[in-house]
Design a protein around this motif. Structure first.
Motif, PDB file in Angstrom:
ATOM      1  N   LYS A 246      -3.999 -12.569  17.141  1.00  0.00           N
ATOM      2  CA  LYS A 246      -5.060 -12.821  16.165  1.00  0.00           C
ATOM      3  C   LYS A 246      -4.746 -12.289  14.766  1.00  0.00           C
ATOM      4  O   LYS A 246      -5.535 -12.517  13.847  1.00  0.00           O
ATOM      5  N   ILE A 247      -3.630 -11.617  14.614  1.00  0.00           N
ATOM      6  CA  ILE A 247      -3.274 -11.054  13.315  1.00  0.00           C
ATOM      7  C   ILE A 247      -2.000 -11.711  12.795  1.00  0.00           C
ATOM      8  O   ILE A 247      -1.009 -11.822  13.504  1.00  0.00           O
ATOM      9  N   SER A 248      -2.049 -12.124  11.552  1.00  0.00           N
ATOM     10  CA  SER A 248      -0.890 -12.753  10.926  1.00  0.00           C
ATOM     11  C   SER A 248      -0.179 -11.751  10.005  1.00  0.00           C
ATOM     12  O   SER A 248      -0.757 -10.730   9.614  1.00  0.00           O
ATOM     13  N   ILE A 249       1.039 -12.073   9.678  1.00  0.00           N
ATOM     14  CA  ILE A 249       1.792 -11.252   8.718  1.00  0.00           C
ATOM     15  C   ILE A 249       1.038 -11.202   7.397  1.00  0.00           C
ATOM     16  O   ILE A 249       0.949 -10.147   6.755  1.00  0.00           O
ATOM     17  N   ASP A 250       0.471 -12.329   6.975  1.00  0.00           N
ATOM     18  CA  ASP A 250      -0.287 -12.358   5.716  1.00  0.00           C
ATOM     19  C   ASP A 250      -1.463 -11.376   5.741  1.00  0.00           C
ATOM     20  O   ASP A 250      -1.731 -10.700   4.749  1.00  0.00           O
ATOM     21  N   GLN A 251      -2.161 -11.294   6.873  1.00  0.00           N
ATOM     22  CA  GLN A 251      -3.289 -10.359   6.979  1.00  0.00           C
ATOM     23  C   GLN A 251      -2.807  -8.908   6.888  1.00  0.00           C
ATOM     24  O   GLN A 251      -3.448  -8.083   6.242  1.00  0.00           O
ATOM     25  N   VAL A 252      -1.700  -8.613   7.543  1.00  0.00           N
ATOM     26  CA  VAL A 252      -1.134  -7.257   7.489  1.00  0.00           C
ATOM     27  C   VAL A 252      -0.771  -6.904   6.057  1.00  0.00           C
ATOM     28  O   VAL A 252      -1.100  -5.815   5.564  1.00  0.00           O
ATOM     29  N   MET A 253      -0.108  -7.838   5.372  1.00  0.00           N
ATOM     30  CA  MET A 253       0.356  -7.569   4.014  1.00  0.00           C
ATOM     31  C   MET A 253      -0.822  -7.465   3.040  1.00  0.00           C
ATOM     32  O   MET A 253      -0.800  -6.652   2.117  1.00  0.00           O
ATOM     33  N   LYS A 254      -1.845  -8.265   3.257  1.00  0.00           N
ATOM     34  CA  LYS A 254      -3.021  -8.187   2.390  1.00  0.00           C
ATOM     35  C   LYS A 254      -3.703  -6.823   2.531  1.00  0.00           C
ATOM     36  O   LYS A 254      -4.063  -6.196   1.538  1.00  0.00           O
ATOM     37  N   LYS A 255      -3.869  -6.354   3.778  1.00  0.00           N
ATOM     38  CA  LYS A 255      -4.480  -5.046   4.000  1.00  0.00           C
ATOM     39  C   LYS A 255      -3.617  -3.929   3.403  1.00  0.00           C
ATOM     40  O   LYS A 255      -4.139  -2.946   2.897  1.00  0.00           O
ATOM     41  N   ALA A 256      -2.303  -4.099   3.434  1.00  0.00           N
ATOM     42  CA  ALA A 256      -1.380  -3.107   2.863  1.00  0.00           C
ATOM     43  C   ALA A 256      -1.304  -3.213   1.337  1.00  0.00           C
ATOM     44  O   ALA A 256      -0.678  -2.377   0.696  1.00  0.00           O
ATOM     45  N   GLU A 257      -1.911  -4.260   0.798  1.00  0.00           N
ATOM     46  CA  GLU A 257      -1.909  -4.532  -0.641  1.00  0.00           C
ATOM     47  C   GLU A 257      -0.481  -4.742  -1.176  1.00  0.00           C
ATOM     48  O   GLU A 257      -0.101  -4.243  -2.231  1.00  0.00           O
ATOM     49  N   LEU A 258       0.288  -5.520  -0.385  1.00  0.00           N
ATOM     50  CA  LEU A 258       1.655  -5.864  -0.753  1.00  0.00           C
ATOM     51  C   LEU A 258       1.849  -7.367  -0.563  1.00  0.00           C
ATOM     52  O   LEU A 258       1.080  -8.018   0.139  1.00  0.00           O
ATOM     53  N   THR A 259       2.892  -7.895  -1.173  1.00  0.00           N
ATOM     54  CA  THR A 259       3.179  -9.323  -1.034  1.00  0.00           C
ATOM     55  C   THR A 259       3.908  -9.599   0.274  1.00  0.00           C
ATOM     56  O   THR A 259       4.542  -8.707   0.841  1.00  0.00           O
ATOM     57  N   ARG A 260       3.823 -10.830   0.728  1.00  0.00           N
ATOM     58  CA  ARG A 260       4.502 -11.220   1.968  1.00  0.00           C
ATOM     59  C   ARG A 260       6.012 -10.997   1.864  1.00  0.00           C
ATOM     60  O   ARG A 260       6.655 -10.650   2.851  1.00  0.00           O
ATOM     61  N   GLY A 261       6.567 -11.174   0.699  1.00  0.00           N
ATOM     62  CA  GLY A 261       7.999 -10.966   0.509  1.00  0.00           C
ATOM     63  C   GLY A 261       8.447  -9.562   0.872  1.00  0.00           C
ATOM     64  O   GLY A 261       9.566  -9.366   1.355  1.00  0.00           O
ATOM     65  N   ALA A 262       7.597  -8.583   0.662  1.00  0.00           N
ATOM     66  CA  ALA A 262       7.940  -7.191   0.995  1.00  0.00           C
ATOM     67  C   ALA A 262       8.127  -7.014   2.503  1.00  0.00           C
ATOM     68  O   ALA A 262       8.886  -6.142   2.939  1.00  0.00           O
ATOM     69  N   PHE A 263       7.465  -7.832   3.280  1.00  0.00           N
ATOM     70  CA  PHE A 263       7.576  -7.742   4.743  1.00  0.00           C
ATOM     71  C   PHE A 263       9.034  -7.886   5.181  1.00  0.00           C
ATOM     72  O   PHE A 263       9.523  -7.131   6.011  1.00  0.00           O
ATOM     73  N   TYR A 264       9.721  -8.865   4.630  1.00  0.00           N
ATOM     74  CA  TYR A 264      11.062  -9.210   5.097  1.00  0.00           C
ATOM     75  C   TYR A 264      12.128  -8.178   4.726  1.00  0.00           C
ATOM     76  O   TYR A 264      13.206  -8.183   5.310  1.00  0.00           O
ATOM     77  N   SER A 265      11.833  -7.277   3.812  1.00  0.00           N
ATOM     78  CA  SER A 265      12.807  -6.228   3.515  1.00  0.00           C
ATOM     79  C   SER A 265      12.672  -5.051   4.490  1.00  0.00           C
ATOM     80  O   SER A 265      13.486  -4.135   4.463  1.00  0.00           O
ATOM     81  N   HIS A 266      11.666  -5.103   5.369  1.00  0.00           N
ATOM     82  CA  HIS A 266      11.439  -4.010   6.311  1.00  0.00           C
ATOM     83  C   HIS A 266      11.512  -4.423   7.776  1.00  0.00           C
ATOM     84  O   HIS A 266      11.818  -3.590   8.632  1.00  0.00           O
ATOM     85  N   PHE A 267      11.206  -5.678   8.084  1.00  0.00           N
ATOM     86  CA  PHE A 267      11.070  -6.102   9.480  1.00  0.00           C
ATOM     87  C   PHE A 267      11.768  -7.434   9.697  1.00  0.00           C
ATOM     88  O   PHE A 267      11.728  -8.317   8.840  1.00  0.00           O
ATOM     89  N   SER A 268      12.363  -7.578  10.881  1.00  0.00           N
ATOM     90  CA  SER A 268      13.069  -8.823  11.181  1.00  0.00           C
ATOM     91  C   SER A 268      12.142  -9.910  11.706  1.00  0.00           C
ATOM     92  O   SER A 268      12.478 -11.094  11.645  1.00  0.00           O
ATOM     93  N   SER A 269      10.976  -9.513  12.228  1.00  0.00           N
ATOM     94  CA  SER A 269      10.046 -10.486  12.797  1.00  0.00           C
ATOM     95  C   SER A 269       8.677  -9.819  12.969  1.00  0.00           C
ATOM     96  O   SER A 269       8.538  -8.602  12.839  1.00  0.00           O
ATOM     97  N   LYS A 270       7.702 -10.624  13.308  1.00  0.00           N
ATOM     98  CA  LYS A 270       6.368 -10.094  13.601  1.00  0.00           C
ATOM     99  C   LYS A 270       6.436  -9.187  14.830  1.00  0.00           C
ATOM    100  O   LYS A 270       5.760  -8.152  14.893  1.00  0.00           O
TER     101      LYS A 270
END
Length: 189
Positions: free
Chosen positions: A30-54
């Motif tokens: 029920k949780i998307s990467i976009d929701q995680v990044m929005k709550k973290a107040e960061l862009t989706r692009g920042a996700f990929y510099s830290h994690f290989s997948s959901k």
């Protein structure tokens, strides 16, 4: 550059805290990467510099959730298994949507659907919880039984839509842990 490394670690920590809260309250699907990044107040692009997948994020978030939940326990708790159960099997722990809950109880039904990396992290988190319980008793079997009563009791009480029944279940599990604690030193096998 030192600032960038510090900044990168801070960003990852924000993402993990966001993911830990969202996943423990809503599960993986029920949780998307976009929701995680929005709550973290960061862009989706920042996700990929830290994690290989959901799934990688989920595994790391379980570990983070376990550490955060451990940090939120009351000062001087647990002193003994009874105090540990009193805190863990509380209505406040079950109902609090604003602090990090225990991923062991809140994700128990979600983990079976996940990959080996996630299951491995969940297993390590469970073993750490059991080790914490083991530090409060000399009997490993009592530690295991108490951990199962606490995690299972909290998970089931949270799943119910009948608050009175849910409260009754929490109370019964506390009595069960207390009963096990009273057998300290005796043969419970």
């Amino acid at each position: 550059m030192a600032w960038q490394e510090t900044h990168k670690e801070q960003s990852k920590d924000k993402i993990l805290k966001s993911a830990a809260m969202l996943f423990t309250h809503h599960g993986f699907e029920k949780i998307s990467i976009d929701q995680v990044m929005k709550k973290a107040e960061l862009t989706r692009g920042a996700f990929y510099s830290h994690f290989s997948s959901k799934s990688d994020l989920y595994a790391q978030a379980i570990s983070k959730a376990g550490m955060e939940a451990y940090k939120r326990k009351p000062v001087n708790c647990p002193q003994n298994m009874k105090d540990f159960a009193k805190y863990y099997l509380s209505k406040e722990h079950r109902d609090n949507n604003y602090q990090q809950p225990c991923p062991l109880a809140f994700l128990v039904s979600d983990i079976n659907q996940q990959d080996d990396q996630v299951k491995e992290v969940y297993t390590k988190t469970l073993k750490a919880f059991i080790d914490q319980a083991q530090s409060l008793t000399v009997n490993r079997e009592i530690a295991l039984q108490s951990a199962v009563l606490m995690i299972g009791g909290l998970a089931l009480s949270r799943a119910l839509n009948d608050e009175k029944f849910s409260d009754e279940l929490l109370a019964a599990c506390k009595v069960g842990v207390n009963s096990l604690s009273n057998k300290e030193g005796s043969d419970v096998s």
